[in-house]
Design a protein around this motif. Structure first.
Motif, PDB file in Angstrom:
ATOM      1  N   LEU A 297      -3.019   9.451   4.690  1.00 41.33           N
ATOM      2  CA  LEU A 297      -3.353   8.084   4.283  1.00 41.33           C
ATOM      3  C   LEU A 297      -2.098   7.226   4.160  1.00 41.33           C
ATOM      4  O   LEU A 297      -2.072   6.072   4.613  1.00 41.33           O
ATOM      5  CB  LEU A 297      -4.116   8.111   2.958  1.00 41.33           C
ATOM      6  CG  LEU A 297      -4.614   6.760   2.427  1.00 41.33           C
ATOM      7  CD1 LEU A 297      -5.602   6.122   3.405  1.00 41.33           C
ATOM      8  CD2 LEU A 297      -5.248   6.934   1.049  1.00 41.33           C
ATOM      9  N   LEU A 298      -1.045   7.796   3.559  1.00 41.12           N
ATOM     10  CA  LEU A 298       0.194   7.042   3.363  1.00 41.12           C
ATOM     11  C   LEU A 298       0.880   6.729   4.684  1.00 41.12           C
ATOM     12  O   LEU A 298       1.069   5.559   5.048  1.00 41.12           O
ATOM     13  CB  LEU A 298       1.138   7.839   2.454  1.00 41.12           C
ATOM     14  CG  LEU A 298       2.598   7.371   2.386  1.00 41.12           C
ATOM     15  CD1 LEU A 298       2.695   5.950   1.858  1.00 41.12           C
ATOM     16  CD2 LEU A 298       3.433   8.323   1.534  1.00 41.12           C
TER      17      LEU A 298
ATOM     18  N   VAL B 210      -1.724   3.582   6.135  1.00 39.76           N
ATOM     19  CA  VAL B 210      -1.257   2.371   5.439  1.00 39.76           C
ATOM     20  C   VAL B 210       0.123   1.933   5.917  1.00 39.76           C
ATOM     21  O   VAL B 210       0.340   0.751   6.214  1.00 39.76           O
ATOM     22  CB  VAL B 210      -1.275   2.600   3.919  1.00 39.76           C
ATOM     23  CG1 VAL B 210      -0.686   1.401   3.189  1.00 39.76           C
ATOM     24  CG2 VAL B 210      -2.703   2.849   3.440  1.00 39.76           C
TER      25      VAL B 210
ATOM     26  N   PRO C 103       0.801   9.236  -5.604  1.00 39.15           N
ATOM     27  CA  PRO C 103      -0.088  10.408  -5.522  1.00 39.15           C
ATOM     28  C   PRO C 103       0.382  11.444  -4.509  1.00 39.15           C
ATOM     29  O   PRO C 103       0.123  12.647  -4.679  1.00 39.15           O
ATOM     30  CB  PRO C 103      -1.439   9.809  -5.125  1.00 39.15           C
ATOM     31  CG  PRO C 103      -1.136   8.487  -4.517  1.00 39.15           C
ATOM     32  CD  PRO C 103       0.085   7.996  -5.243  1.00 39.15           C
ATOM     33  N   TYR C 104       1.092  11.002  -3.446  1.00 43.45           N
ATOM     34  CA  TYR C 104       1.565  11.972  -2.460  1.00 43.45           C
ATOM     35  C   TYR C 104       2.620  12.900  -3.064  1.00 43.45           C
ATOM     36  O   TYR C 104       2.532  14.138  -2.937  1.00 43.45           O
ATOM     37  CB  TYR C 104       2.132  11.243  -1.236  1.00 43.45           C
ATOM     38  CG  TYR C 104       2.659  12.190  -0.177  1.00 43.45           C
ATOM     39  CD1 TYR C 104       1.808  13.102   0.433  1.00 43.45           C
ATOM     40  CD2 TYR C 104       4.002  12.174   0.201  1.00 43.45           C
ATOM     41  CE1 TYR C 104       2.289  13.990   1.403  1.00 43.45           C
ATOM     42  CE2 TYR C 104       4.482  13.041   1.163  1.00 43.45           C
ATOM     43  CZ  TYR C 104       3.620  13.950   1.761  1.00 43.45           C
ATOM     44  OH  TYR C 104       4.093  14.826   2.716  1.00 43.45           O
TER      45      TYR C 104
ATOM     46  N   LEU D 275       0.990   4.392  -2.669  1.00 42.46           N
ATOM     47  CA  LEU D 275       0.558   5.728  -2.250  1.00 42.46           C
ATOM     48  C   LEU D 275       1.653   6.790  -2.341  1.00 42.46           C
ATOM     49  O   LEU D 275       1.346   7.984  -2.335  1.00 42.46           O
ATOM     50  CB  LEU D 275       0.007   5.675  -0.826  1.00 42.46           C
ATOM     51  CG  LEU D 275      -1.403   5.097  -0.693  1.00 42.46           C
ATOM     52  CD1 LEU D 275      -1.744   4.860   0.765  1.00 42.46           C
ATOM     53  CD2 LEU D 275      -2.423   6.037  -1.332  1.00 42.46           C
TER      54      LEU D 275
ATOM     55  N   GLY E 272       0.815  -1.207   0.000  1.00 38.99           N
ATOM     56  CA  GLY E 272       0.000   0.000   0.000  1.00 38.99           C
ATOM     57  C   GLY E 272       0.849   1.257   0.000  1.00 38.99           C
ATOM     58  O   GLY E 272       0.551   2.233  -0.697  1.00 38.99           O
ATOM     59  N   SER E 273       1.950   1.238   0.768  1.00 39.07           N
ATOM     60  CA  SER E 273       2.858   2.381   0.797  1.00 39.07           C
ATOM     61  C   SER E 273       3.551   2.563  -0.548  1.00 39.07           C
ATOM     62  O   SER E 273       3.761   3.693  -1.011  1.00 39.07           O
ATOM     63  CB  SER E 273       3.907   2.195   1.901  1.00 39.07           C
ATOM     64  OG  SER E 273       3.300   2.132   3.176  1.00 39.07           O
TER      65      SER E 273
ATOM     66  N   PHE F 274      -3.376  12.598   1.062  1.00 42.72           N
ATOM     67  CA  PHE F 274      -2.513  11.463   0.727  1.00 42.72           C
ATOM     68  C   PHE F 274      -1.405  11.266   1.758  1.00 42.72           C
ATOM     69  O   PHE F 274      -0.986  10.136   2.020  1.00 42.72           O
ATOM     70  CB  PHE F 274      -1.915  11.640  -0.671  1.00 42.72           C
ATOM     71  CG  PHE F 274      -2.889  11.370  -1.787  1.00 42.72           C
ATOM     72  CD1 PHE F 274      -3.520  10.129  -1.897  1.00 42.72           C
ATOM     73  CD2 PHE F 274      -3.183  12.352  -2.721  1.00 42.72           C
ATOM     74  CE1 PHE F 274      -4.414   9.879  -2.923  1.00 42.72           C
ATOM     75  CE2 PHE F 274      -4.076  12.107  -3.747  1.00 42.72           C
ATOM     76  CZ  PHE F 274      -4.702  10.861  -3.853  1.00 42.72           C
TER      77      PHE F 274
ATOM     78  N   THR G  37       8.996   2.630  -4.236  1.00 42.72           N
ATOM     79  CA  THR G  37       8.175   1.478  -4.622  1.00 42.72           C
ATOM     80  C   THR G  37       9.001   0.202  -4.676  1.00 42.72           C
ATOM     81  O   THR G  37       8.561  -0.857  -4.209  1.00 42.72           O
ATOM     82  CB  THR G  37       7.520   1.736  -5.990  1.00 42.72           C
ATOM     83  OG1 THR G  37       6.648   2.869  -5.891  1.00 42.72           O
ATOM     84  CG2 THR G  37       6.713   0.530  -6.451  1.00 42.72           C
TER      85      THR G  37
END
Length: 444
Positions: free
Chosen positions: A350-351, A355, A331-332, A328, A324-325, A347, A417
């Motif tokens: 959320l990040l 998550v 978009p962050y 995300l 998930g990280s 974001f 990522t």
């Protein structure tokens, strides 16, 4: 699952001797980690916003920023060395001795940073002294989390090990919140005052928070699991590291690769702060507020995800957090590149707040449960600190990767990522341990 579902011998071995023991261990780990990582994170904030202007030659701002990020990363050079030494002490002589030493060393080195003269005053000697103090911080941090995690895990009830152990990471988030809150009024000062004396205040305050942490930890008992291991084992004279690599080298490798998920944390808390403020000209207090809100959310999310892993297992929760990280971060960073404040807040929370907390809340129990009691602190410390080394250098790597133009952030997102994906794959290969009795952990 309840403790009654375990074999009787396992339940009696795993359960703490008193009802208060797990809560006291969790509280001591929470406060100690908050103190340690207050010290550790004020350095990260200063490295992003202040140190490039104070400790390095002022004629090249980008080079100064890269050098400042490098001093943030050098602490991670000594962390593996500190992990070996402090892991040996903790596995041979007890978790409590390590936790007392790490707390005092972190406080001393942080206070020392606040006393340092700047580049304008003593030239090249200034960044050299800064690096020495940062190296001492790295040694301290090497033993802190592994020691606190081992202490709390071994005090915890058999069916709530992840929940209680997660308080170490909740303390880490509290330390980051405290560090950021302390810096907020500092960054609102006139720049001349901030650069002359205001920046020193957070470092001097470390003496107070260390005193609080030491007072809490001084009466914490050694874990009954460790004491029983010491009574029963015939390997007291053995070097714990030698035993570790002879019997559980594969688990050390798993932890090293899994710990690469820490790149998410340092990119979020250090690099994106600098990128937003220095490259995109977003207000400093705005980005510090994003950090605070994300970590306030994480204070609740970390124990919640840990409790979930006590019910469904460590592996699925960690893998969700890592993957998930990895998604995300895109978009962050895009939101930062666009200067879109609502999306940056959305974001960002959320990040980092939600998550990433899944992986962050579960790894203390997940990694600790991979190892036998007699090598647990060494295994956790060495594995995490080697993996965390890349996380520590992630800001300087990202500063070098950062391109120009509206898509200059893309190589940094690819880097994050890739590392988070490697962490997820590593844990996918690990054994599930949430139902394993304490005395069988780390044994085939």
């Amino acid at each position: 699952m309840t403790s009654s579902a375990l074999p009787a011998s396992a339940a009696s071995y795993a359960e703490p001797e008193t009802v208060k023991a797990p809560k006291k261990a969790a509280l001591a780990s929470w406060i100690g980690s908050a103190v340690e990582y207050y010290d550790f994170f004020i350095y990260g904030t200063a490295a992003a916003l202040i140190f490039p202007k104070l400790f390095f030659a002022p004629n090249n701002p980008q080079a100064a920023a890269i050098a400042s990020f490098a001093t943030f990363g050098v602490a991670y050079i000594t962390r593996p060395l500190g992990a070996v030494a402090l892991g040996h002490i903790g596995d041979r002589f007890g978790r409590k001795k390590v936790l007392t030493f790490t707390l005092l060393l972190m406080g001393l080195s942080t206070f020392m940073i606040g006393c340092l003269p700047t580049y304008d005053q003593i030239g090249i000697l200034s960044p050299i002294l800064l690096v020495i103090a940062r190296l001492l911080q790295g040694i301290s941090a090497a033993g802190e989390q592994a020691g606190a995690n081992s202490m709390t895990l071994e005090h915890a009830p058999a069916n709530r090990r992840a929940f209680f152990t997660s308080f170490t990471l909740s303390g880490t988030q509290a330390g980051l919140i405290l560090a950021t809150l302390v810096f907020l009024p500092i960054t609102q000062m006139p720049e001349a005052q901030m650069l002359s004396w205001g920046w020193r205040i957070p470092f001097f305050l470390s003496a107070l928070v260390v005193a609080v942490g030491f007072w809490v930890r001084r009466t914490l008992p050694e874990t009954p699991v460790f004491e029983k291991e010491q009574e029963q084992t015939h390997e007291k004279a053995a070097l714990p590291v030698a035993v570790l690599f002879r019997t559980q080298w594969a688990d050390v490798l798993r932890v090293i690769f899994a710990a690469l998920v820490s790149v998410v944390s340092t990119i979020f808390s250090v690099f994106t702060l600098s990128y937003a403020v220095n490259t995109m000209q977003i207000d400093r207090s705005t980005m510090l507020t994003v950090l605070i809100l994300a970590n306030v959310v994480a204070l609740g999310a970390i124990p919640a995800f840990a409790a979930l892993s006590d019910r469904i297992g460590r592996r699925p929760v960690f893998i969700f957090g890592a993957l998930g990280s990895a998604a995300l971060i895109w978009p962050y960073m895009w939101a930062i590149s666009q200067g879109n404040l609502p999306l940056i807040f959305g974001f960002g929370i959320l990040l980092s707040g939600v998550v990433y907390s899944a992986a962050n809340g579960v790894w203390p129990s997940l990694y600790g449960e991979m190892f036998d009691t007699k090598v647990r602190l060494s295994g956790m410390a060495i594995g995490t600190q080697i993996g965390f080394a890349l996380g520590g250098f992630a800001p300087v790597i990202s500063a070098a990767l950062l391109g120009t133009g509206p898509t200059g952030w893309v190589p940094v997102a690819v880097f994050v990522t890739a590392t988070a994906g490697i962490a997820a794959v590593s844990i996918w290969t690990a054994r599930e341990t949430y139902r394993t009795p304490m005395e069988k952990l780390g044994k085939r």
